[in-house]
Design a protein around this motif. Sequence first.
Motif, PDB file in Angstrom:
ATOM      1  N   GLN A 203       0.845  -1.202   0.000  1.00 22.05           N
ATOM      2  CA  GLN A 203       0.000   0.000   0.000  1.00 22.05           C
ATOM      3  C   GLN A 203       0.881   1.253   0.000  1.00 22.05           C
ATOM      4  O   GLN A 203       0.559   2.260  -0.614  1.00 22.05           O
ATOM      5  CB  GLN A 203      -0.915   0.020   1.221  1.00 22.05           C
ATOM      6  N   ILE A 204       1.986   1.196   0.725  1.00 24.60           N
ATOM      7  CA  ILE A 204       2.862   2.366   0.874  1.00 24.60           C
ATOM      8  C   ILE A 204       3.696   2.583  -0.388  1.00 24.60           C
ATOM      9  O   ILE A 204       3.980   3.705  -0.776  1.00 24.60           O
ATOM     10  CB  ILE A 204       3.772   2.184   2.123  1.00 24.60           C
ATOM     11  N   ARG A 205       4.030   1.501  -1.065  1.00 20.02           N
ATOM     12  CA  ARG A 205       4.826   1.617  -2.292  1.00 20.02           C
ATOM     13  C   ARG A 205       4.475   0.488  -3.238  1.00 20.02           C
ATOM     14  O   ARG A 205       4.749  -0.676  -2.967  1.00 20.02           O
ATOM     15  CB  ARG A 205       6.322   1.573  -1.940  1.00 20.02           C
ATOM     16  N   LYS A 206       3.897   0.854  -4.395  1.00 23.17           N
ATOM     17  CA  LYS A 206       3.355  -0.162  -5.315  1.00 23.17           C
ATOM     18  C   LYS A 206       4.444  -1.071  -5.888  1.00 23.17           C
ATOM     19  O   LYS A 206       4.233  -2.264  -6.055  1.00 23.17           O
ATOM     20  CB  LYS A 206       2.624   0.519  -6.490  1.00 23.17           C
ATOM     21  N   ASP A 207       5.586  -0.516  -6.228  1.00 29.52           N
ATOM     22  CA  ASP A 207       6.602  -1.262  -6.971  1.00 29.52           C
ATOM     23  C   ASP A 207       7.743  -1.721  -6.065  1.00 29.52           C
ATOM     24  O   ASP A 207       8.891  -1.762  -6.471  1.00 29.52           O
ATOM     25  CB  ASP A 207       7.175  -0.368  -8.077  1.00 29.52           C
ATOM     26  N   VAL A 208       7.414  -2.049  -4.841  1.00 23.87           N
ATOM     27  CA  VAL A 208       8.469  -2.371  -3.873  1.00 23.87           C
ATOM     28  C   VAL A 208       9.220  -3.654  -4.278  1.00 23.87           C
ATOM     29  O   VAL A 208       8.598  -4.668  -4.620  1.00 23.87           O
ATOM     30  CB  VAL A 208       7.867  -2.475  -2.454  1.00 23.87           C
TER      31      VAL A 208
ATOM     32  N   GLN D 203      -7.894  -5.059  -1.605  1.00 22.58           N
ATOM     33  CA  GLN D 203      -6.720  -4.189  -1.549  1.00 22.58           C
ATOM     34  C   GLN D 203      -5.473  -4.933  -2.021  1.00 22.58           C
ATOM     35  O   GLN D 203      -4.599  -4.368  -2.666  1.00 22.58           O
ATOM     36  CB  GLN D 203      -6.479  -3.691  -0.113  1.00 22.58           C
ATOM     37  N   ILE D 204      -5.405  -6.217  -1.676  1.00 23.48           N
ATOM     38  CA  ILE D 204      -4.221  -7.012  -2.019  1.00 23.48           C
ATOM     39  C   ILE D 204      -4.219  -7.397  -3.495  1.00 23.48           C
ATOM     40  O   ILE D 204      -3.176  -7.484  -4.131  1.00 23.48           O
ATOM     41  CB  ILE D 204      -4.154  -8.270  -1.112  1.00 23.48           C
ATOM     42  N   ARG D 205      -5.402  -7.590  -4.043  1.00 23.72           N
ATOM     43  CA  ARG D 205      -5.512  -7.957  -5.463  1.00 23.72           C
ATOM     44  C   ARG D 205      -6.796  -7.397  -6.043  1.00 23.72           C
ATOM     45  O   ARG D 205      -7.888  -7.827  -5.663  1.00 23.72           O
ATOM     46  CB  ARG D 205      -5.478  -9.480  -5.596  1.00 23.72           C
ATOM     47  N   LYS D 206      -6.653  -6.479  -6.988  1.00 25.41           N
ATOM     48  CA  LYS D 206      -7.822  -5.748  -7.504  1.00 25.41           C
ATOM     49  C   LYS D 206      -8.824  -6.654  -8.223  1.00 25.41           C
ATOM     50  O   LYS D 206     -10.019  -6.486  -8.107  1.00 25.41           O
ATOM     51  CB  LYS D 206      -7.367  -4.652  -8.484  1.00 25.41           C
ATOM     52  N   ASP D 207      -8.322  -7.597  -9.002  1.00 28.37           N
ATOM     53  CA  ASP D 207      -9.186  -8.380  -9.892  1.00 28.37           C
ATOM     54  C   ASP D 207      -9.474  -9.768  -9.333  1.00 28.37           C
ATOM     55  O   ASP D 207      -9.601 -10.735 -10.076  1.00 28.37           O
ATOM     56  CB  ASP D 207      -8.500  -8.520 -11.248  1.00 28.37           C
ATOM     57  N   VAL D 208      -9.578  -9.862  -8.021  1.00 26.25           N
ATOM     58  CA  VAL D 208      -9.712 -11.178  -7.404  1.00 26.25           C
ATOM     59  C   VAL D 208     -11.047 -11.840  -7.791  1.00 26.25           C
ATOM     60  O   VAL D 208     -12.098 -11.213  -7.756  1.00 26.25           O
ATOM     61  CB  VAL D 208      -9.552 -11.052  -5.871  1.00 26.25           C
ATOM     62  N   PRO D 209     -10.980 -13.104  -8.219  1.00 21.66           N
ATOM     63  CA  PRO D 209     -12.216 -13.798  -8.600  1.00 21.66           C
ATOM     64  C   PRO D 209     -12.991 -14.290  -7.378  1.00 21.66           C
ATOM     65  O   PRO D 209     -12.421 -14.484  -6.315  1.00 21.66           O
ATOM     66  CB  PRO D 209     -11.707 -14.991  -9.413  1.00 21.66           C
ATOM     67  N   LYS D 210     -14.290 -14.480  -7.576  1.00 19.75           N
ATOM     68  CA  LYS D 210     -15.088 -15.033  -6.475  1.00 19.75           C
ATOM     69  C   LYS D 210     -14.802 -16.526  -6.313  1.00 19.75           C
ATOM     70  O   LYS D 210     -14.197 -17.160  -7.175  1.00 19.75           O
ATOM     71  CB  LYS D 210     -16.568 -14.807  -6.765  1.00 19.75           C
ATOM     72  N   LEU D 211     -15.293 -17.037  -5.232  1.00 17.65           N
ATOM     73  CA  LEU D 211     -15.079 -18.440  -4.901  1.00 17.65           C
ATOM     74  C   LEU D 211     -15.785 -19.344  -5.926  1.00 17.65           C
ATOM     75  O   LEU D 211     -16.890 -19.048  -6.364  1.00 17.65           O
ATOM     76  CB  LEU D 211     -15.689 -18.675  -3.512  1.00 17.65           C
TER      77      LEU D 211
END
Lengths: 232, 232, 232, 232
Positions: A203-208, D203-211
């Motif tokens: 979150q703090i840095r996209k390309d870390v 937040q961790i993965r924008k395009d996350v698929p559903k179950l």
Amino acid sequence: MSKYQHIQQAAYEANMQLPKLGLVLFTFGNVSAADRDLGVFAIKPSGVPYEDLTPGKMVIVDFDGNTVEGKLRPSSDTLTHAVLYKHWEKIGGIVHTHSTYGTAWAQSQRDIPIFGTTHADHLTVDIPCAPPMNDEMIKGNYEYQTGFQIMECLEQKGLSYEEVEMILVGNHAPFTWGKTPEKAVYNSAVLETVAQMAYLTEQIRKDVPKLQDSLIRKHYERKHGPHSYYGQ
Amino acid sequence: MSKYQHIQQAAYEANMQLPKLGLVLFTFGNVSAADRDLGVFAIKPSGVPYEDLTPGKMVIVDFDGNTVEGKLRPSSDTLTHAVLYKHWEKIGGIVHTHSTYGTAWAQSQRDIPIFGTTHADHLTVDIPCAPPMNDEMIKGNYEYQTGFQIMECLEQKGLSYEEVEMILVGNHAPFTWGKTPEKAVYNSAVLETVAQMAYLTEQIRKDVPKLQDSLIRKHYERKHGPHSYYGQ
Amino acid sequence: MSKYQHIQQAAYEANMQLPKLGLVLFTFGNVSAADRDLGVFAIKPSGVPYEDLTPGKMVIVDFDGNTVEGKLRPSSDTLTHAVLYKHWEKIGGIVHTHSTYGTAWAQSQRDIPIFGTTHADHLTVDIPCAPPMNDEMIKGNYEYQTGFQIMECLEQKGLSYEEVEMILVGNHAPFTWGKTPEKAVYNSAVLETVAQMAYLTEQIRKDVPKLQDSLIRKHYERKHGPHSYYGQ
Amino acid sequence: MSKYQHIQQAAYEANMQLPKLGLVLFTFGNVSAADRDLGVFAIKPSGVPYEDLTPGKMVIVDFDGNTVEGKLRPSSDTLTHAVLYKHWEKIGGIVHTHSTYGTAWAQSQRDIPIFGTTHADHLTVDIPCAPPMNDEMIKGNYEYQTGFQIMECLEQKGLSYEEVEMILVGNHAPFTWGKTPEKAVYNSAVLETVAQMAYLTEQIRKDVPKLQDSLIRKHYERKHGPHSYYGQ
């Protein structure tokens, strides 16, 4: 007095650490403790609230998943534990939780990238995320197959269960293990904090960038291996 | 009775603040307390859980990193503490933690930008992040070099350790210091809350400007310097 | 016995709520309690840890900022409190905190948008963020000017301090007030939770619309105004 | 002794779980407990702090919203509870909270996507978010209409209240229910943790698929339905 009392006690104490460490809501987690000589493990009974647990309620199960002693039904994840004990001869404890950050990474179906020394103090690679199982495996003996999915993931990545003591099961949640149930619980807490830090880092840095190899080796070897100098 | 008892007691009390302030998981942190006249510091023993600590378990080490008194092995980060005590004559305490938000910024290898008065109450510049060390330094005397990496970072940015009492070590985690171990612990908690606020600030507004200079000076001088009027 | 004992007691109790509600780290906050007939308020002494506070340590100050009774130096923010009490005749308590989410919004220099009924239960408009002061105001009588900056912000937006009992000061942090110190503390906790929810809401959906006017009115009037039907 | 004492006790105990589980700030939530034979429910009095509650303060209300017994004014959300009890014959408890993550999703006016097994252990579909009501409904009998809005949302999506025991009301916050008040409180805690995990997952993965469907069915049927094998 049961001859399994020592692993019941160990499983009880390790289970009670989960709510204390903030790793479970209600009954969303379980720990088992194995006795390799007796060929069995003690595991949390299914759906019993932590505040109602006692050592005597821990169910004794063999490495094929058969209940050996105990009046309660063992955890619904029991077969996953059994498979791992059967195939990994050097582990003495297994933990499964739905801890918040670890589960979020599992739902994202991503390995947790190695971004810092907190991670490298415990393992030298990304925390692996096993892909979700195919429909056939799920509809079949699901918990049994979960164990094989975990083993296959490590194998495909060329990882040893003795060095990498934690995994995410895609769409599901973390599993951890160790030589003792205490160590397995420790690993669950480490996974959760590393998962939170990696989330914040991106979150703090996209390309870390990931950690450089020399620093990975240095921190891992401070704590592990022949020349370790951490601890007493 | 040891002639080092006063710093053992001070180091013990300061170490026990870390879990209380939510700054450490398990043993992921350590505090030391120095006696400048005796030329030594007391530091947490390596890998010992906080609940098992006693003042007498604190290890006495000189500023070259030699153990002077104590049966336990000192913190694996001891040489970093020793280097800083040796070169910075006016500090009496050092803290190292892997606190969540501070570590996430360190993993991002970014300075923490000065966005508000909570930050300016404590320092007038971004919280610096030392770059990760090169492979040679890491493979050599790693913890010793970490101390030099910290000093060099401040030097290159033209900062004084008496004004800037905190730093991130890139890919690793925060170090803080102060005239006393209590002040160093205080600084670790300040760093963690400022790190969390800065993270949230950038999430709420991508292009947020840094604090204007007049406000930085005002808040810093309220608490520090000849005309301070904060506190008793 | 001091004739100010009742407001010292009230200020003491309200101050002690701040750490209990998780709104302050160390001494980063203060509450005051006014007696309108006596023309004074009791306020936290500067820099004194909450665990060391007693009712008798609360400092008595008049509405021009002069200390009337008390051996300790009053909060460094005292003049801001004094200005607000002097100009807003119907308030009896003021709170200043650096609570995490409220401060992050203040650092972002953004009003907190009204996204839901939790917000509308307490006010019908965005929580205003006063712009940072200009250099002249900051270098002059800073805390005094902070009070005027707050008043001017409400005025320019056409808001009444009797309806909007909370504000962010840009680059700084929240201030709240109310008819009593308890109500002012309540408002600080409300601001913090509304700030967290608004932050999360924008993360979950970038283009989220504000609350429709009918729902704002409905919720606000359930709790406030002539036809309220919330509470006893 | 009141003939309603058993539901007063049940409602009291369930209400007291809300602050313990971290689901409410101040009085922002309420639980009711119904007796189907007597045709009434016990509900939290409006605006009374949790620490001041006693079983005897719970107000007895019939399924049309009329107070049957009790000196205090019932929760301002009472009519929403009444409507749901009247139309859903198999529920025995209802909970309303403004829990942080659930409310953020409600403010975003989005269903919570089904991303993992923690979700699928409890329901097989996204957690529905009822659209905000139109101006007419809001200006009319607002709390009464809220009940119908909830029912209509389930109906339009073809969902059964017996299978889906939780909903978000757009711009407002979560409501949950169950056969007992304890189950309804359990559902509120589940909703909050699933809401947090889903937020983090995106937040961790924008395009996350559903179950995948097979995994949804497997986990849901482990805990529910004729062949469930979770619990004792």
